[in-house]
Design a protein around this motif. Structure first.
Motif, PDB file in Angstrom:
ATOM      1  N   ALA A 137      75.736 -33.186 -39.657  1.00 48.76           N
ATOM      2  CA  ALA A 137      76.221 -33.679 -38.362  1.00 48.76           C
ATOM      3  C   ALA A 137      75.442 -34.924 -37.948  1.00 48.76           C
ATOM      4  O   ALA A 137      76.023 -35.903 -37.472  1.00 48.76           O
ATOM      5  N   GLY A 138      74.142 -34.909 -38.134  1.00 43.79           N
ATOM      6  CA  GLY A 138      73.315 -36.076 -37.825  1.00 43.79           C
ATOM      7  C   GLY A 138      73.667 -37.263 -38.703  1.00 43.79           C
ATOM      8  O   GLY A 138      73.663 -38.408 -38.246  1.00 43.79           O
ATOM      9  N   GLU A 139      73.993 -37.002 -39.967  1.00 42.69           N
ATOM     10  CA  GLU A 139      74.415 -38.071 -40.879  1.00 42.69           C
ATOM     11  C   GLU A 139      75.725 -38.696 -40.403  1.00 42.69           C
ATOM     12  O   GLU A 139      75.896 -39.917 -40.452  1.00 42.69           O
ATOM     13  N   ALA A 140      76.633 -37.870 -39.933  1.00 43.28           N
ATOM     14  CA  ALA A 140      77.917 -38.378 -39.435  1.00 43.28           C
ATOM     15  C   ALA A 140      77.695 -39.263 -38.204  1.00 43.28           C
ATOM     16  O   ALA A 140      78.330 -40.310 -38.066  1.00 43.28           O
ATOM     17  N   LEU A 141      76.798 -38.849 -37.343  1.00 46.72           N
ATOM     18  CA  LEU A 141      76.503 -39.644 -36.148  1.00 46.72           C
ATOM     19  C   LEU A 141      75.880 -40.983 -36.533  1.00 46.72           C
ATOM     20  O   LEU A 141      76.216 -42.022 -35.963  1.00 46.72           O
ATOM     21  N   ARG A 142      75.009 -40.976 -37.507  1.00 45.75           N
ATOM     22  CA  ARG A 142      74.402 -42.221 -37.999  1.00 45.75           C
ATOM     23  C   ARG A 142      75.497 -43.160 -38.528  1.00 45.75           C
ATOM     24  O   ARG A 142      75.486 -44.361 -38.264  1.00 45.75           O
ATOM     25  N   MET A 143      76.464 -42.606 -39.248  1.00 47.26           N
ATOM     26  CA  MET A 143      77.583 -43.389 -39.750  1.00 47.26           C
ATOM     27  C   MET A 143      78.401 -43.973 -38.587  1.00 47.26           C
ATOM     28  O   MET A 143      78.814 -45.135 -38.630  1.00 47.26           O
ATOM     29  N   CYS A 144      78.614 -43.179 -37.551  1.00 45.86           N
ATOM     30  CA  CYS A 144      79.372 -43.647 -36.380  1.00 45.86           C
ATOM     31  C   CYS A 144      78.689 -44.846 -35.724  1.00 45.86           C
ATOM     32  O   CYS A 144      79.354 -45.808 -35.336  1.00 45.86           O
ATOM     33  N   VAL A 145      77.380 -44.782 -35.604  1.00 49.49           N
ATOM     34  CA  VAL A 145      76.639 -45.898 -35.010  1.00 49.49           C
ATOM     35  C   VAL A 145      76.821 -47.156 -35.858  1.00 49.49           C
ATOM     36  O   VAL A 145      77.052 -48.249 -35.334  1.00 49.49           O
ATOM     37  N   GLY A 146      76.763 -47.007 -37.160  1.00 48.31           N
ATOM     38  CA  GLY A 146      76.961 -48.158 -38.047  1.00 48.31           C
ATOM     39  C   GLY A 146      78.357 -48.747 -37.919  1.00 48.31           C
ATOM     40  O   GLY A 146      78.525 -49.965 -37.868  1.00 48.31           O
ATOM     41  N   LEU A 147      79.361 -47.891 -37.840  1.00 50.83           N
ATOM     42  CA  LEU A 147      80.731 -48.375 -37.685  1.00 50.83           C
ATOM     43  C   LEU A 147      80.926 -49.071 -36.338  1.00 50.83           C
ATOM     44  O   LEU A 147      81.559 -50.123 -36.265  1.00 50.83           O
ATOM     45  N   ALA A 148      80.366 -48.494 -35.294  1.00 50.58           N
ATOM     46  CA  ALA A 148      80.475 -49.105 -33.963  1.00 50.58           C
ATOM     47  C   ALA A 148      79.719 -50.433 -33.922  1.00 50.58           C
ATOM     48  O   ALA A 148      80.179 -51.405 -33.330  1.00 50.58           O
ATOM     49  N   GLY A 149      78.574 -50.482 -34.591  1.00 44.84           N
ATOM     50  CA  GLY A 149      77.810 -51.719 -34.666  1.00 44.84           C
ATOM     51  C   GLY A 149      78.552 -52.810 -35.419  1.00 44.84           C
ATOM     52  O   GLY A 149      78.319 -53.995 -35.193  1.00 44.84           O
ATOM     53  N   GLY A 150      79.474 -52.403 -36.278  1.00 46.99           N
ATOM     54  CA  GLY A 150      80.299 -53.347 -37.022  1.00 46.99           C
ATOM     55  C   GLY A 150      81.506 -53.824 -36.230  1.00 46.99           C
ATOM     56  O   GLY A 150      82.373 -54.509 -36.772  1.00 46.99           O
ATOM     57  N   ALA A 198      80.069 -29.223 -31.496  1.00 50.70           N
ATOM     58  CA  ALA A 198      79.877 -29.708 -30.128  1.00 50.70           C
ATOM     59  C   ALA A 198      78.405 -29.726 -29.728  1.00 50.70           C
ATOM     60  O   ALA A 198      78.003 -30.493 -28.844  1.00 50.70           O
ATOM     61  N   ALA A 199      77.580 -28.928 -30.387  1.00 46.59           N
ATOM     62  CA  ALA A 199      76.142 -28.916 -30.102  1.00 46.59           C
ATOM     63  C   ALA A 199      75.513 -30.282 -30.352  1.00 46.59           C
ATOM     64  O   ALA A 199      74.487 -30.618 -29.753  1.00 46.59           O
ATOM     65  N   LEU A 200      76.142 -31.098 -31.192  1.00 44.71           N
ATOM     66  CA  LEU A 200      75.621 -32.427 -31.487  1.00 44.71           C
ATOM     67  C   LEU A 200      75.564 -33.287 -30.221  1.00 44.71           C
ATOM     68  O   LEU A 200      74.669 -34.118 -30.075  1.00 44.71           O
ATOM     69  N   ALA A 201      76.470 -33.073 -29.303  1.00 50.17           N
ATOM     70  CA  ALA A 201      76.530 -33.871 -28.073  1.00 50.17           C
ATOM     71  C   ALA A 201      75.463 -33.477 -27.057  1.00 50.17           C
ATOM     72  O   ALA A 201      75.242 -34.199 -26.090  1.00 50.17           O
ATOM     73  N   GLU A 202      74.794 -32.356 -27.280  1.00 51.71           N
ATOM     74  CA  GLU A 202      73.779 -31.868 -26.345  1.00 51.71           C
ATOM     75  C   GLU A 202      72.491 -31.478 -27.083  1.00 51.71           C
ATOM     76  O   GLU A 202      72.103 -30.313 -27.107  1.00 51.71           O
ATOM     77  N   PRO A 203      71.814 -32.454 -27.679  1.00 49.96           N
ATOM     78  CA  PRO A 203      70.638 -32.112 -28.497  1.00 49.96           C
ATOM     79  C   PRO A 203      69.505 -31.461 -27.712  1.00 49.96           C
ATOM     80  O   PRO A 203      68.789 -30.619 -28.255  1.00 49.96           O
ATOM     81  N   GLU A 204      69.353 -31.804 -26.445  1.00 51.09           N
ATOM     82  CA  GLU A 204      68.275 -31.195 -25.656  1.00 51.09           C
ATOM     83  C   GLU A 204      68.545 -29.716 -25.404  1.00 51.09           C
ATOM     84  O   GLU A 204      67.634 -28.898 -25.428  1.00 51.09           O
ATOM     85  N   ASP A 216      72.762 -42.309 -27.624  1.00 53.17           N
ATOM     86  CA  ASP A 216      72.582 -43.388 -26.652  1.00 53.17           C
ATOM     87  C   ASP A 216      73.036 -44.730 -27.225  1.00 53.17           C
ATOM     88  O   ASP A 216      73.686 -45.521 -26.540  1.00 53.17           O
ATOM     89  N   THR A 217      72.713 -44.957 -28.486  1.00 49.18           N
ATOM     90  CA  THR A 217      73.129 -46.200 -29.138  1.00 49.18           C
ATOM     91  C   THR A 217      74.646 -46.261 -29.264  1.00 49.18           C
ATOM     92  O   THR A 217      75.263 -47.298 -28.988  1.00 49.18           O
ATOM     93  N   LEU A 218      75.260 -45.148 -29.640  1.00 50.84           N
ATOM     94  CA  LEU A 218      76.715 -45.100 -29.744  1.00 50.84           C
ATOM     95  C   LEU A 218      77.353 -45.388 -28.385  1.00 50.84           C
ATOM     96  O   LEU A 218      78.321 -46.149 -28.297  1.00 50.84           O
ATOM     97  N   ALA A 219      76.808 -44.826 -27.330  1.00 52.20           N
ATOM     98  CA  ALA A 219      77.327 -45.083 -25.981  1.00 52.20           C
ATOM     99  C   ALA A 219      77.175 -46.562 -25.618  1.00 52.20           C
ATOM    100  O   ALA A 219      78.088 -47.161 -25.041  1.00 52.20           O
ATOM    101  N   ASP A 220      76.043 -47.154 -25.970  1.00 51.00           N
ATOM    102  CA  ASP A 220      75.819 -48.586 -25.702  1.00 51.00           C
ATOM    103  C   ASP A 220      76.832 -49.458 -26.439  1.00 51.00           C
ATOM    104  O   ASP A 220      77.152 -50.563 -25.988  1.00 51.00           O
TER     105      ASP A 220
END
Length: 99
Positions: free
Chosen positions: A22-35, A48-54, A69-73
Motif C-alpha cells: 500500500a505504501g509503495e502504491a502511494l509512492r507511485m501516486c506521488v510520482g504520477l502526480a508530480g509528473g 482505507a487504513a492508508l488514509a489514516e496512518p496516525e 501530504d505531498t499528494l494533497a499538495d
C-alpha cells in the motif's frame, strides 16, 4: 497524446497494516502526480487504513503521512466509498494495486 496529462485512478487493495504494498502504491501516486497527472486514489476495504496512518499506526505510518501530504499538495484525491465502475469510466488510466 504524448506529453498530455491524464486522469489516473489507482485502486489500492493492500492493507497497509499487513503489507508494504500500500505504501509503495502511494509512492507511485506521488510520482504520477508530480509528473503532472491528475491522480485519484481509491482505497476500498482494509486499504482505507492508508488514509489514516496516525489512527492505525502501521510500520510505514510516518512516511505515509508525508506522502499523503505531498499528494494533497499536488492536487491528488483520495476516494472513499466510491463506486469503482463509475470512477473507472471517468479515468484515462486505471491501475489496480493488489496485496
Amino acid at each position: 497524446m504524448k506529453g498530455t496529462a491524464r486522469t489516473i485512478l489507482v485502486v489500492v487493495r493492500a492493507d497497509p497494516r499487513v503489507s508494504d504494498r500500500a505504501g509503495e502504491a502511494l509512492r507511485m501516486c506521488v510520482g504520477l502526480a508530480g509528473g503532472g497527472h491528475r491522480v485519484r486514489l481509491m482505497l476500498p476495504g482494509p486499504a482505507a487504513a492508508l488514509a489514516e496512518p496516525e489512527r492505525y499506526a502501521f510500520p510505514e505510518a510516518a512516511a505515509v503521512r508525508t506522502r499523503l501530504d505531498t499528494l494533497a499538495d499536488l492536487s491528488g484525491e483520495i476516494l472513499r466509498d466510491a463506486d469503482l465502475l463509475h470512477e473507472a469510466r471517468r479515468a484515462d488510466v486505471v491501475i489496480q494495486w493488489g496485496a
